[in-house]
Design a protein around this motif. Structure first.
Motif, mmCIF file in Angstrom:
data_model
loop_
_atom_site.group_PDB
_atom_site.id
_atom_site.type_symbol
_atom_site.label_atom_id
_atom_site.label_comp_id
_atom_site.label_asym_id
_atom_site.label_seq_id
_atom_site.Cartn_x
_atom_site.Cartn_y
_atom_site.Cartn_z
ATOM 1 N N LEU A 136 1.060 -1.145 0.132
ATOM 2 C CA LEU A 136 0.151 -0.181 0.054
ATOM 3 C C LEU A 136 0.907 1.258 -0.141
ATOM 4 C CD1 LEU A 136 -3.055 1.022 0.247
ATOM 5 C CD2 LEU A 136 -2.611 1.210 2.653
ATOM 6 N N GLU A 137 0.807 2.091 -0.945
ATOM 7 C CA GLU A 137 1.608 3.056 -1.157
ATOM 8 C C GLU A 137 0.705 4.396 -1.527
ATOM 9 O OE1 GLU A 137 5.223 2.930 -3.190
ATOM 10 O OE2 GLU A 137 6.000 1.455 -1.915
ATOM 11 N N ARG A 138 1.174 5.599 -1.218
ATOM 12 C CA ARG A 138 0.651 6.746 -1.831
ATOM 13 C C ARG A 138 1.095 7.041 -3.062
ATOM 14 N NH1 ARG A 138 3.478 8.353 3.065
ATOM 15 N NH2 ARG A 138 4.772 9.456 1.762
ATOM 16 N N THR A 139 -0.162 7.537 -3.849
ATOM 17 C CA THR A 139 0.032 8.142 -5.243
ATOM 18 C C THR A 139 1.079 9.406 -5.217
ATOM 19 O OG1 THR A 139 -2.050 7.175 -5.866
ATOM 20 C CG2 THR A 139 -0.726 8.937 -7.328
ATOM 21 N N VAL A 140 2.209 9.414 -6.259
ATOM 22 C CA VAL A 140 3.146 10.460 -6.010
ATOM 23 C C VAL A 140 3.100 11.011 -7.631
ATOM 24 C CG1 VAL A 140 4.361 9.616 -4.131
ATOM 25 C CG2 VAL A 140 5.149 9.023 -6.397
ATOM 26 N N PRO A 141 3.359 12.096 -7.973
ATOM 27 C CA PRO A 141 3.315 12.577 -9.330
ATOM 28 C C PRO A 141 4.441 12.116 -10.003
ATOM 29 C CG PRO A 141 3.416 14.712 -7.704
ATOM 30 C CD PRO A 141 3.569 13.451 -7.023
ATOM 31 N N GLY A 142 4.081 12.095 -11.498
ATOM 32 C CA GLY A 142 5.214 11.414 -12.247
ATOM 33 C C GLY A 142 4.964 9.739 -12.305
ATOM 34 N N ILE A 143 6.019 9.214 -12.860
ATOM 35 C CA ILE A 143 5.987 7.748 -12.846
ATOM 36 C C ILE A 143 6.642 7.001 -11.433
ATOM 37 C CG2 ILE A 143 6.826 5.882 -14.292
ATOM 38 C CD1 ILE A 143 7.353 7.352 -16.585
ATOM 39 N N SER A 144 5.827 7.076 -10.553
ATOM 40 C CA SER A 144 6.371 6.541 -9.178
ATOM 41 C C SER A 144 6.591 5.151 -9.254
ATOM 42 C CB SER A 144 5.018 6.643 -8.181
ATOM 43 O OG SER A 144 4.177 5.844 -8.734
ATOM 44 N N PRO A 145 7.434 4.692 -8.111
ATOM 45 C CA PRO A 145 7.586 3.221 -8.202
ATOM 46 C C PRO A 145 6.401 2.465 -8.034
ATOM 47 C CG PRO A 145 8.957 4.458 -6.447
ATOM 48 C CD PRO A 145 7.967 5.529 -7.173
ATOM 49 N N ARG A 146 5.366 2.906 -7.503
ATOM 50 C CA ARG A 146 3.910 2.131 -7.564
ATOM 51 C C ARG A 146 3.720 1.907 -8.933
ATOM 52 N NH1 ARG A 146 -1.349 3.276 -8.334
ATOM 53 N NH2 ARG A 146 -0.805 5.325 -9.035
ATOM 54 N N LEU A 147 3.692 2.965 -9.797
ATOM 55 C CA LEU A 147 3.124 2.884 -11.124
ATOM 56 C C LEU A 147 4.347 1.991 -12.037
ATOM 57 C CD1 LEU A 147 1.483 3.624 -13.647
ATOM 58 C CD2 LEU A 147 2.773 5.633 -13.766
ATOM 59 N N SER A 148 5.329 1.985 -11.671
ATOM 60 C CA SER A 148 6.462 1.419 -12.494
ATOM 61 C C SER A 148 6.107 -0.212 -12.276
ATOM 62 C CB SER A 148 7.657 1.742 -12.158
ATOM 63 O OG SER A 148 7.950 3.007 -12.234
ATOM 64 N N ALA A 149 5.959 -0.675 -10.923
ATOM 65 C CA ALA A 149 5.293 -1.971 -10.691
ATOM 66 C C ALA A 149 4.255 -2.159 -11.387
ATOM 67 C CB ALA A 149 5.401 -1.915 -9.055
ATOM 68 N N PHE A 150 3.285 -1.454 -11.313
ATOM 69 C CA PHE A 150 2.080 -1.878 -12.235
ATOM 70 C C PHE A 150 2.234 -1.939 -13.674
ATOM 71 C CE2 PHE A 150 -1.888 -1.147 -14.233
ATOM 72 C CZ PHE A 150 -2.806 -1.666 -13.734
ATOM 73 N N ILE A 151 2.946 -1.027 -14.131
ATOM 74 C CA ILE A 151 3.323 -1.270 -15.612
ATOM 75 C C ILE A 151 4.015 -2.733 -15.975
ATOM 76 C CG2 ILE A 151 4.676 -0.628 -17.577
ATOM 77 C CD1 ILE A 151 3.991 2.194 -16.267
ATOM 78 N N GLU A 152 5.164 -2.944 -14.743
ATOM 79 C CA GLU A 152 5.825 -4.323 -15.058
ATOM 80 C C GLU A 152 4.861 -5.511 -15.103
ATOM 81 O OE1 GLU A 152 9.089 -6.757 -15.378
ATOM 82 O OE2 GLU A 152 8.666 -5.080 -16.007
ATOM 83 N N TYR A 153 3.939 -5.509 -14.114
ATOM 84 C CA TYR A 153 2.816 -6.421 -14.018
ATOM 85 C C TYR A 153 2.197 -6.662 -15.444
ATOM 86 C CZ TYR A 153 3.479 -6.877 -8.951
ATOM 87 O OH TYR A 153 3.975 -7.169 -7.899
ATOM 88 N N GLU A 154 1.563 -5.488 -15.868
ATOM 89 C CA GLU A 154 1.051 -5.493 -17.384
ATOM 90 C C GLU A 154 1.709 -6.088 -18.411
ATOM 91 O OE1 GLU A 154 -2.226 -1.870 -17.467
ATOM 92 O OE2 GLU A 154 -0.280 -1.682 -18.026
ATOM 93 N N ARG A 155 2.979 -5.854 -18.193
ATOM 94 C CA ARG A 155 4.339 -6.204 -19.307
ATOM 95 C C ARG A 155 4.450 -7.633 -19.304
ATOM 96 N NH1 ARG A 155 9.197 -7.153 -20.531
ATOM 97 N NH2 ARG A 155 9.578 -6.995 -18.171
ATOM 98 N N THR A 156 4.550 -8.263 -17.949
ATOM 99 C CA THR A 156 4.726 -9.543 -17.977
ATOM 100 C C THR A 156 3.981 -10.599 -17.822
ATOM 101 O OG1 THR A 156 5.340 -9.211 -15.602
ATOM 102 C CG2 THR A 156 7.059 -8.831 -17.049
#
Length: 281
Positions: A87-107
């Motif tokens: 559970l993490e806060r949303t932060v501006p830009g490409i956050s680590p949270r968003l990076s992880a989500f994108i990696e899940y989508e990609r793989t």
């Protein structure tokens, strides 16, 4: 043998290590030799199925000459990598949270998404994205970055090896006039177009008095070829990942219940076209 499980943080840690290794143009065997581990062990770390000790992560980051900010992030991931949910806060830009989500989508080997109120990110048009971001008061530079990232994410549906994508939408999400007809009509036409792809399954749950578990909120299920599935829950100011077997089973059951209530693919596209006609009337 125990089941291999990659928690969200362990997978994000592994992705960060692999990214740093590739940035230095090192192979798995070469890096493993530098830090005195077996290539198999390093592969497990990069996939997130095993978690290196903090001192091992330090050796890896030193060998890869990782910059201080990224080094700090990866060490923090390693410290809490075994925690089941993230559970993490949303932060501006490409956050680590968003990076992880994108990696899940990609793989992911397959993706299921349920959305009761909005068009899912993988189906959004640029104008629809801008409308949402403008309503949230995002700065112009962040808006441009997020539109670019959103479009890049959609390549998982259209690339050389596109992921199977099943999406359930509530009729409410289709009838929301976000941005007016000039935004929604092209957005809905885009949905119909994408739904024609062989890897995409679109079904709509009509608005009626039937209760179903999806009314409790949106969720995404990621399946992987060699790892257990993960459920993603998005909230207003954060998000959560679930990988517990019983919790995932509950969301699978919710998907089955909604599948019994959803329109067929053909009827779903017909309904979308009806909504387009209403918008343009």
């Amino acid at each position: 043998m125990a089941t291999r499980v990659a928690t969200p943080r362990s997978r994000a840690l592994g992705f960060g290590i692999r990214t740093a290794r590739k940035a230095r143009d090192l192979g798995v065997r070469e890096l493993a030799r530098l830090v005195d581990v077996t290539p198999q062990e390093l592969s497990h770390w990069e996939s997130g199925t095993r978690v290196p000790r903090i001192d091992q992560v330090g050796l890896l980051l030193g060998a890869l000459r990782v910059e201080p900010v990224e080094r700090k992030r990866l060490l923090e991931l390693a410290e809490y990598a075994r925690e089941p949910n993230w559970l993490e806060r949303t932060v501006p830009g490409i956050s680590p949270r968003l990076s992880a989500f994108i990696e899940y989508e990609r793989t992911a080997s397959a993706i299921f998404a349920w959305e009761p109120l909005l068009i899912p990110g993988l189906l959004q048009t640029p104008d629809y994205v801008r409308t949402i971001l403008a309503a949230a008061g995002r700065p112009r530079e962040e808006e441009q970055l997020r539109v670019k990232v959103r479009l890049l994410r959609q390549e998982v549906l259209t690339g050389r090896d596109p992921s199977p994508y099943t999406v359930f939408l509530a009729e409410t999400a289709l009838r929301q006039r976000r941005g007016g007809p000039e935004v929604m009509a092209p957005q809905l036409r885009h949905i119909v177009e994408v739904a024609q792809r062989r890897n995409v399954t679109l079904r709509v749950l009509p608005d009626n008095e039937e209760f179903h578990p999806g009314l409790n909120g949106s969720f995404v299920i990621f399946d992987f070829a060699d790892l257990p599935p993960i459920v993603f829950l998005e909230q207003y100011r954060g998000s959560a990942y679930l990988y517990d077997e019983e919790q995932v089973a509950d969301y699978r059951a919710a998907q089955r219940v909604m599948a019994m209530l959803a329109l067929s693919e053909q009827d779903s596209c017909a309904l979308v076209r009806e909504v387009i006609a209403d918008l343009e009337a």
